[in-house]
Design an enzyme around this catalytic site. Structure first.
Site, PDB file in Angstrom:
ATOM      1  N   PHE A 147       0.810  -1.222   0.000  1.00 13.82           N
ATOM      2  CA  PHE A 147       0.000   0.000   0.000  1.00 13.82           C
ATOM      3  C   PHE A 147       0.844   1.273   0.000  1.00 13.82           C
ATOM      4  CE2 PHE A 147       1.045  -0.022   4.495  1.00 13.82           C
ATOM      5  CZ  PHE A 147       1.187   1.323   4.774  1.00 13.82           C
ATOM      6  N   LYS A 171      -1.299  -7.165  -9.115  1.00  9.82           N
ATOM      7  CA  LYS A 171      -2.263  -7.156  -8.010  1.00  9.82           C
ATOM      8  C   LYS A 171      -1.776  -6.156  -6.966  1.00  9.82           C
ATOM      9  CE  LYS A 171      -2.882  -8.839  -4.090  1.00  9.82           C
ATOM     10  NZ  LYS A 171      -3.513  -7.647  -3.502  1.00  9.82           N
ATOM     11  N   GLU A 174      -5.100  -3.879  -1.802  1.00 11.68           N
ATOM     12  CA  GLU A 174      -6.539  -3.599  -1.798  1.00 11.68           C
ATOM     13  C   GLU A 174      -6.859  -2.330  -1.010  1.00 11.68           C
ATOM     14  OE1 GLU A 174      -4.866  -5.972  -0.423  1.00 11.68           O
ATOM     15  OE2 GLU A 174      -5.717  -6.723   1.446  1.00 11.68           O
ATOM     16  N   SER A 224       5.330  -6.875   3.420  1.00 13.01           N
ATOM     17  CA  SER A 224       5.935  -7.201   4.719  1.00 13.01           C
ATOM     18  C   SER A 224       6.754  -8.498   4.602  1.00 13.01           C
ATOM     19  CB  SER A 224       4.833  -7.353   5.760  1.00 13.01           C
ATOM     20  OG  SER A 224       3.905  -8.318   5.313  1.00 13.01           O
ATOM     21  N   CYS A 279       9.597   2.365   3.231  1.00 17.33           N
ATOM     22  CA  CYS A 279      10.461   1.231   3.598  1.00 17.33           C
ATOM     23  C   CYS A 279      11.897   1.674   3.807  1.00 17.33           C
ATOM     24  CB  CYS A 279      10.394   0.165   2.524  1.00 17.33           C
ATOM     25  SG  CYS A 279      10.821   0.818   0.917  1.00 17.33           S
ATOM     26  N   GLU A 380       9.410  -3.872  12.832  1.00 15.00           N
ATOM     27  CA  GLU A 380       9.107  -2.737  11.955  1.00 15.00           C
ATOM     28  C   GLU A 380       7.772  -2.159  12.415  1.00 15.00           C
ATOM     29  OE1 GLU A 380       7.723  -3.640   7.937  1.00 15.00           O
ATOM     30  OE2 GLU A 380       8.920  -1.983   7.201  1.00 15.00           O
TER      31      GLU A 380
END
Ligand code: NAD
Length: 491
Positions: A147, A171, A174, A224, A279, A380
């Site tokens: 995301f 993909k 969402e 992740s 990140c 994290e």
């Protein structure tokens, strides 16, 4: 409210199993998005299979021309695309526009395909024998993206994959898929044939069906570490080419000779920007020397001044985190760390924003005296939380980094070339910054983590040429050689 569709074979495809996409600043739905069922996944793969022969046979300069036109459209529509990202992700409009520019850098790299993606030929590798290597596209490639950079991570995969002659099923997350479908529409406007790029939405089951499809040749994943490892294992077990990039806990070593004001500014921007959801954000500052207090004082002043607010509000520097679960997880980790003895130099973790009381806000927070065995340091957090540690020597700082499970990025701030050199050589991370707080290499290099931050051995961007092609070696001679010879002769 917007309706986000799948994008298959050059057209929008609706679906019945829909979920709401929420605005993180307000908690209100701004769009619905369908979750792909098995038939939809298969239709996307089938479209990519059908498009492969035509696209891979398209001259590479013609493929590059599509990418050139797409890059222009991406930049011409930057404001609209940024607004979509802000509405679904929460980051500021300025930050979202920056993401589109970085996405365009990856496309620009791919425009150079005709010059960059070629094999090699050696003459006279034997008597009248020549040897060449040629690069073939793989076929249908799948990209599963996170995301936090809904446009940029996809473009790091799609651009080189398409330039090399592959077709693609993307993909996206969402949680903020709107911009991805808009990107597919812009590709069509740029002249991309139908079926070459498909976008479908879904959760784990959708991702797994994409990975498992016998027609899928390669899988690229960013997200992740737990999921990255699962995706890597699943795809590798099926014999697929796979690269999977995971999470991070990026350390910055602050040497005693570094300018404390510069360091404080850089840490503030890197750790708190995008609400800590990059990140490559610095989340651990490691102060070398006797006393971390002067730097902590400067960081405190800056953290207290950061403007927390909705991404669309002018003047906002830090927006909300992406969802309620993230907000709650980050807040409770901070609370637990303080209960376990950490010192809250600044704690804005539970702050609300007037007028946006339902938003998923977490304010800039600085924790000192954190135990290195605590989740606040080990895990994290993906929020605007800075952990500050103090060590005696550079060696101790490097050792902390080496012992941490993540190895995405690491930085040092110093005026001492020898210290920088030592750090560059010995820090165990894939991307190193020397007086740079977010050391993401430009597209002409590669994005690559170490340890649990990446599974697989090729990076993104320039390293993608080798991921999205496979070499074939051709040995040829054109003179006639008569007579049998049963020995295995040296050349
Ligand atoms: P995530 O792992 O929750 O989801 C990533 C993608 O995987 C989404 O598309 C999601 O729908 C899908 N997914 C979720 N569960 C799955 C499963 N079990 N099997 C297959 N697919 C699944 O990650 P996120 O929260 O969207 O993104 C944030 C994470 O991404 C952070 O850990 C961040 O560090 C990481 N990230 C890493 C890099 C890098 O370069 N290393 C870059 C950006 C983000």
């Amino acid at each position: 409210m917007r309706t986000i569709s799948h994008w298959i074979d050059g057209a929008a495809v609706t679906g019945s199993d829909t979920i709401d996409v929420l605005d993180p600043a307000t908690d209100r739905p701004v769009a619905t998005v369908p979750m792909a069922d098995a038939a939809t996944v298969d239709a996307a793969i089938a479209a990519a299979v059908a498009a492969f022969d035509g696209w891979s046979a398209t001259p590479m300069s013609k493929r590059a021309q599509v990418l050139y036109r797409f890059r222009e459209l991406l930049l011409a529509n930057r404001s609209e695309l940024a607004a979509l990202i802000t509405e679904e992700h929460g980051k500021t409009l300025d930050d979202a526009a920056g993401e589109i520019s970085r996405a365009a850098d990856s496309v620009e790299l791919a425009c150079g395909g005709p010059a960059l993606a070629h094999g090699s030929t050696s003459l006279q590798t034997g008597p009248n024998i020549d040897t060449k290597s040629v690069l073939h596209p793989l076929g249908v490639c799948v990209g599963i993206t996170p995301f936090n950079f809904p446009a940029m991570m996809g473009m790091m995969m799609v651009s080189v994959a398409l330039a090399s002659g592959n077709t693609f099923v993307w993909k996206p997350s969402e949680q903020d898929p709107g911009v991805c479908v808009r990107i597919a529409e812009l590709f069509r406007e740029a002249g991309l044939p139908d079926g070459v790029l498909n976008v479908i939405h879904g959760r784990q089951d959708c991702a797994e069906r994409l990975i498992d499809s016998p027609d899928t040749e390669a899988v690229a994943f960013v997200g992740s570490s737990t999921v990255a490892h699962a995706v890597y294992s699943r795809a590798a077990a099926a014999g697929k080419r796979v690269q999977a990039f995971g999470g991070a806990k990026n350390h910055m070593i602050v040497m005693p000779d570094a300018d404390p004001d510069v360091v404080a500014d850089q840490i503030t921007s890197s750790c708190f920007g995008a609400a800590g959801q990059r990140c490559m954000a610095i989340s651990v500052a490691v102060v070398v020397g006797d006393d971390a207090e002067p730097l902590l004082e400067k960081l405190k002043v800056r953290a207290e001044q950061v403007q927390l607010g909705a991404g669309v509000t002018p003047g906002t520097e830090v927006g909300p985190v992406v969802n309620r679960q993230s907000q709650e997880r980050i807040r409770s980790t901070v609370k637990d760390a303080i209960a376990a003895g950490a010192r809250a130099v600044v704690d804005r973790s539970t702050e609300d924003v007037p007028g946006f009381e339902s938003g998923y806000f977490v304010g800039p927070t600085i924790l000192a005296d954190v135990d290195t065995s605590s989740p606040a340091y080990r895990e994290e957090l993906f929020g605007p939380i800075l952990v500050v540690l103090r060590v005696d020597t550079l060696d101790d700082g490097i050792e902390l980094i080496r012992r941490h499970r993540y190895g995405n990025g690491a930085s040092i701030f110093t005026r001492d070339g020898a210290a920088a050199n030592e750090f560059e050589r010995r820090a165990s991370a894939g991307m190193i910054g020397v007086n740079v707080a977010i050391p993401v290499p430009v597209a002409a290099y590669a994005v690559q983590g170490w340890k649990d931050s990446a599974f697989g051995d090729t990076g993104l961007n320039n390293a993608s040429w080798s991921f999205y092609t496979r070499p074939k070696y051709v040995t040829s001679r054109w003179d006639s050689v008569s007579g049998t010879d049963f020995g295995f002769r040296p050349n």
